[in-house]
Design a protein around this motif. Sequence first.
Motif, PDB file in Angstrom:
ATOM      1  N   CYS A  30       0.856  -1.196   0.000  1.00  0.00           N
ATOM      2  CA  CYS A  30       0.000   0.000   0.000  1.00  0.00           C
ATOM      3  C   CYS A  30       0.887   1.241   0.000  1.00  0.00           C
ATOM      4  N   LEU A  31       1.962   1.168   0.784  1.00  0.00           N
ATOM      5  CA  LEU A  31       2.859   2.319   0.900  1.00  0.00           C
ATOM      6  C   LEU A  31       3.499   2.650  -0.451  1.00  0.00           C
ATOM      7  N   ILE A  32       3.997   1.637  -1.120  1.00  0.00           N
ATOM      8  CA  ILE A  32       4.692   1.901  -2.391  1.00  0.00           C
ATOM      9  C   ILE A  32       3.713   2.419  -3.457  1.00  0.00           C
ATOM     10  N   GLN A  33       2.428   2.104  -3.274  1.00  0.00           N
ATOM     11  CA  GLN A  33       1.408   2.609  -4.213  1.00  0.00           C
ATOM     12  C   GLN A  33       0.705   3.850  -3.642  1.00  0.00           C
ATOM     13  N   HIS A  34       1.398   4.525  -2.720  1.00  0.00           N
ATOM     14  CA  HIS A  34       0.884   5.761  -2.114  1.00  0.00           C
ATOM     15  C   HIS A  34      -0.521   5.581  -1.538  1.00  0.00           C
ATOM     16  N   GLY A  35      -0.704   4.490  -0.817  1.00  0.00           N
ATOM     17  CA  GLY A  35      -1.954   4.275  -0.090  1.00  0.00           C
ATOM     18  C   GLY A  35      -3.069   3.680  -0.922  1.00  0.00           C
ATOM     19  N   LYS A  36      -2.824   3.466  -2.222  1.00  0.00           N
ATOM     20  CA  LYS A  36      -3.908   2.938  -3.079  1.00  0.00           C
ATOM     21  C   LYS A  36      -4.011   1.427  -2.969  1.00  0.00           C
ATOM     22  N   ALA A  38      -8.845  -7.847   0.607  1.00  0.00           N
ATOM     23  CA  ALA A  38     -10.277  -8.028   0.338  1.00  0.00           C
ATOM     24  C   ALA A  38     -11.112  -7.288   1.383  1.00  0.00           C
ATOM     25  N   ILE A  39     -10.687  -7.343   2.638  1.00  0.00           N
ATOM     26  CA  ILE A  39     -11.442  -6.676   3.713  1.00  0.00           C
ATOM     27  C   ILE A  39     -11.420  -5.158   3.481  1.00  0.00           C
ATOM     28  N   GLU A  40     -10.253  -4.636   3.129  1.00  0.00           N
ATOM     29  CA  GLU A  40     -10.170  -3.180   2.906  1.00  0.00           C
ATOM     30  C   GLU A  40     -10.963  -2.764   1.661  1.00  0.00           C
ATOM     31  N   MET A  41     -10.983  -3.631   0.636  1.00  0.00           N
ATOM     32  CA  MET A  41     -11.784  -3.317  -0.559  1.00  0.00           C
ATOM     33  C   MET A  41     -13.276  -3.329  -0.230  1.00  0.00           C
ATOM     34  N   ALA A  42     -13.676  -4.275   0.617  1.00  0.00           N
ATOM     35  CA  ALA A  42     -15.098  -4.360   0.997  1.00  0.00           C
ATOM     36  C   ALA A  42     -15.498  -3.103   1.769  1.00  0.00           C
ATOM     37  N   ASP A  43     -14.565  -2.561   2.559  1.00  0.00           N
ATOM     38  CA  ASP A  43     -14.850  -1.308   3.283  1.00  0.00           C
ATOM     39  C   ASP A  43     -14.902  -0.127   2.325  1.00  0.00           C
ATOM     40  N   LEU A  44     -13.968  -0.151   1.360  1.00  0.00           N
ATOM     41  CA  LEU A  44     -13.873   0.970   0.410  1.00  0.00           C
ATOM     42  C   LEU A  44     -15.071   1.007  -0.541  1.00  0.00           C
ATOM     43  N   TYR A  45     -15.565  -0.180  -0.921  1.00  0.00           N
ATOM     44  CA  TYR A  45     -16.706  -0.255  -1.849  1.00  0.00           C
ATOM     45  C   TYR A  45     -17.855  -1.001  -1.163  1.00  0.00           C
ATOM     46  N   PRO A  46     -18.568  -0.331  -0.236  1.00  0.00           N
ATOM     47  CA  PRO A  46     -19.590  -1.046   0.537  1.00  0.00           C
ATOM     48  C   PRO A  46     -20.743  -1.571  -0.306  1.00  0.00           C
ATOM     49  N   ALA A  98      -6.680   0.137 -11.199  1.00  0.00           N
ATOM     50  CA  ALA A  98      -7.700   0.072 -12.263  1.00  0.00           C
ATOM     51  C   ALA A  98      -8.775   1.122 -12.000  1.00  0.00           C
ATOM     52  N   PRO A  99      -9.265   1.775 -13.076  1.00  0.00           N
ATOM     53  CA  PRO A  99     -10.262   2.832 -12.890  1.00  0.00           C
ATOM     54  C   PRO A  99     -11.654   2.254 -12.639  1.00  0.00           C
ATOM     55  N   LEU A 100     -11.936   1.881 -11.417  1.00  0.00           N
ATOM     56  CA  LEU A 100     -13.218   1.226 -11.103  1.00  0.00           C
ATOM     57  C   LEU A 100     -14.321   2.255 -10.939  1.00  0.00           C
ATOM     58  N   ASP A 101     -15.479   1.927 -11.496  1.00  0.00           N
ATOM     59  CA  ASP A 101     -16.615   2.831 -11.386  1.00  0.00           C
ATOM     60  C   ASP A 101     -17.782   2.047 -10.761  1.00  0.00           C
ATOM     61  N   GLU A 102     -18.017   2.290  -9.483  1.00  0.00           N
ATOM     62  CA  GLU A 102     -19.071   1.589  -8.748  1.00  0.00           C
ATOM     63  C   GLU A 102     -19.090   0.086  -9.048  1.00  0.00           C
ATOM     64  N   PRO A 103     -18.004  -0.601  -8.744  1.00  0.00           N
ATOM     65  CA  PRO A 103     -17.977  -2.050  -9.029  1.00  0.00           C
ATOM     66  C   PRO A 103     -19.010  -2.789  -8.192  1.00  0.00           C
ATOM     67  N   GLN A 104     -19.562  -3.856  -8.769  1.00  0.00           N
ATOM     68  CA  GLN A 104     -20.552  -4.658  -8.021  1.00  0.00           C
ATOM     69  C   GLN A 104     -19.942  -5.949  -7.493  1.00  0.00           C
ATOM     70  N   LYS A 105     -19.010  -6.505  -8.264  1.00  0.00           N
ATOM     71  CA  LYS A 105     -18.394  -7.762  -7.802  1.00  0.00           C
ATOM     72  C   LYS A 105     -16.883  -7.727  -8.022  1.00  0.00           C
ATOM     73  N   ILE A 106     -16.180  -8.084  -6.970  1.00  0.00           N
ATOM     74  CA  ILE A 106     -14.708  -8.028  -6.995  1.00  0.00           C
ATOM     75  C   ILE A 106     -14.178  -9.384  -6.537  1.00  0.00           C
ATOM     76  N   LEU A 107     -13.191  -9.919  -7.263  1.00  0.00           N
ATOM     77  CA  LEU A 107     -12.610 -11.214  -6.892  1.00  0.00           C
ATOM     78  C   LEU A 107     -11.135 -11.041  -6.535  1.00  0.00           C
ATOM     79  N   ASP A 108     -10.756 -11.514  -5.356  1.00  0.00           N
ATOM     80  CA  ASP A 108      -9.354 -11.479  -4.937  1.00  0.00           C
ATOM     81  C   ASP A 108      -8.816 -12.908  -5.006  1.00  0.00           C
ATOM     82  N   VAL A 109      -7.943 -13.135  -5.972  1.00  0.00           N
ATOM     83  CA  VAL A 109      -7.447 -14.486  -6.252  1.00  0.00           C
ATOM     84  C   VAL A 109      -6.265 -14.808  -5.327  1.00  0.00           C
TER      85      VAL A 109
END
Length: 374
Positions: A123-129, A152-160, A133-144
Motif C-alpha cells: 500500500c505504501l509503495i502505491q501511495h496508499g492505493k 479483500a477486507i479493505e476493498m469491501a470497506d472501500l466499496y460497501p 484500475a479505474p473502477l466505477d461503482e464495481p458490483q463484484k470483486i474477486l481477490d485471487v
Amino acid sequence: MATPAPTSPPKSVSPKPVSPKAVSPKSAGPSSPPEQSAGLDVTVHGDVTTTLHPELEAETYTESAYSDSEVGSYTTSLSSSVMHYRFENGRRYHSQSMTDTSYFLPNDEAENDRLDLNHHVLCLIQHGKLHAAPLDEPQKILDVGTGTGIWAIEMADLYPTAHVVGNDLSPIQPRWVPPNLTFEVDDVEKEWTHKPNSFDFVYVRYMVGSIKDWPRLLKQSFETVKPGGYVELLEPDSTLRCDDGSLPEDSALAQWGKLFTGGARGIGAPFDDTPNFSGYLRDAGFVDIKREIFKLPNSPWAKDPHMKEVGGYQMAAFIEGLEALSLFLFTTVHGMSVPEIDILLAQVRKDMKNKAIHTYFNLYRYVARKPEST
Ligand SMILES: C[S@@+](CC[C@H](N)C(=O)[O-])C[C@H]1O[C@@H](n2cnc3c(N)ncnc32)[C@H](O)[C@@H]1O
C-alpha cells in the motif's frame, strides 16, 4: 467463451445450510404430492420451490447448554479435510487434500503476520492505493489467492455496495468480516466455477511462486470478468537486484537469492515469469494493457524519504519471512538440511541489515481491460 465446468466447487469457509435440491418444474405439477429426494421433501408451486426438512424435530436434552467439547467436535469434523494442515520443520502448511500443487509458503500465524506487513509495504509503495484500475461503482470483486484477506477486507470497506469474494487454498481468513465479503476455499489452478462475465474486477497479488500456469489463470480471469471490467496484477519478479555493485557475489545474500529463484523454478512455479504477463494478458483477450515497474528496496537505503520508509518496512517483512521463504524450497529442491539453512539465514539476516548493501526487487503492476465486445 467457454463456460467453466463445475469440476471442483469452492468449499465455503463457514458452515452453510445444506443447499435445497430443486426439482425441475416439469417433474412435479401444483397438485403433485411432495417428492421424496435425498431425505428432503420438495414441493414445486408454479416457479416457487419449497424445500421441507421433515427430519427437523427438537431432541429433548437434560442439560440446557451444549458443552465446549460438543462444540469442539463439530469444528473438528467441519475442518477434517481443508484444515488437515501439514507440519514440516516446525512450520504449518496448507492441506494436501486441497491441491496437488506444492505451494511453498506456510500458512501459520507467523506467515500471516508477514503477509499483513507485506500488505502495508505494498500500500505504501502505491501511495496508499489498494488498486490502480479505474473502477466505477464495481458490483463484484474477486481477490485471487487472498491470503489473510487483508486486501479483500479493505476493498469491501472501500466499496460497501460491491460484493467482494476472496479465495485461497487455506481457510486462514478471519471469521468476522464486512457483510459484503465472502471467503472461499478453492484451488485457482483448477477450473474456476464462477459464472462467466460476472465480476467487474479480478485482482491478483503476490501469487508468483504459487501459479504454474499463468496463461491459464489469466484466461480464466478473462472469462470471469464482465465486458468492460478489469484485471490487475501486482507481482514481484523476485530476482535480487543491485545497481551499484554493493552486493558482493560471494555474499550470503547473493547466494540466497540464487537458491531462492532456483527453488521456485524447481517446483515449476518460476518467479521470473512476471515480465511475460503482458503477452499472456494479450493472448487471453485483454486490451489497454498497462505495465508499471516499481523498484522495491529491501532495506531503508534510499535517499528519498518515501522510498526509505518503504525499504524499512520491506526489510522488516523480508527478515520476518526469510525462514518461511526458504525452508520448503531449500529442503525439497536443493536438498539442504535445516541446520545448514539456519546457518545460511543467520548470515543473510546480517547482510540484509548491512547499510552498505543496496538491493531491490522489481515489482510489476499490470492493469488490463476486457473489451466491451469479444
Ligand atoms: C504470498 S500469499 C499472497 C496473499 C495475498 N494475495 C496478499 O497479497 O496478501 C499467496 C497466497 O496464495 C494462496 N495460494 C497458493 N496457491 C494457490 C492456489 N493454487 N489456489 C488458491 N490459493 C493459492 C496461498 O495459500 C497464499 O495465501
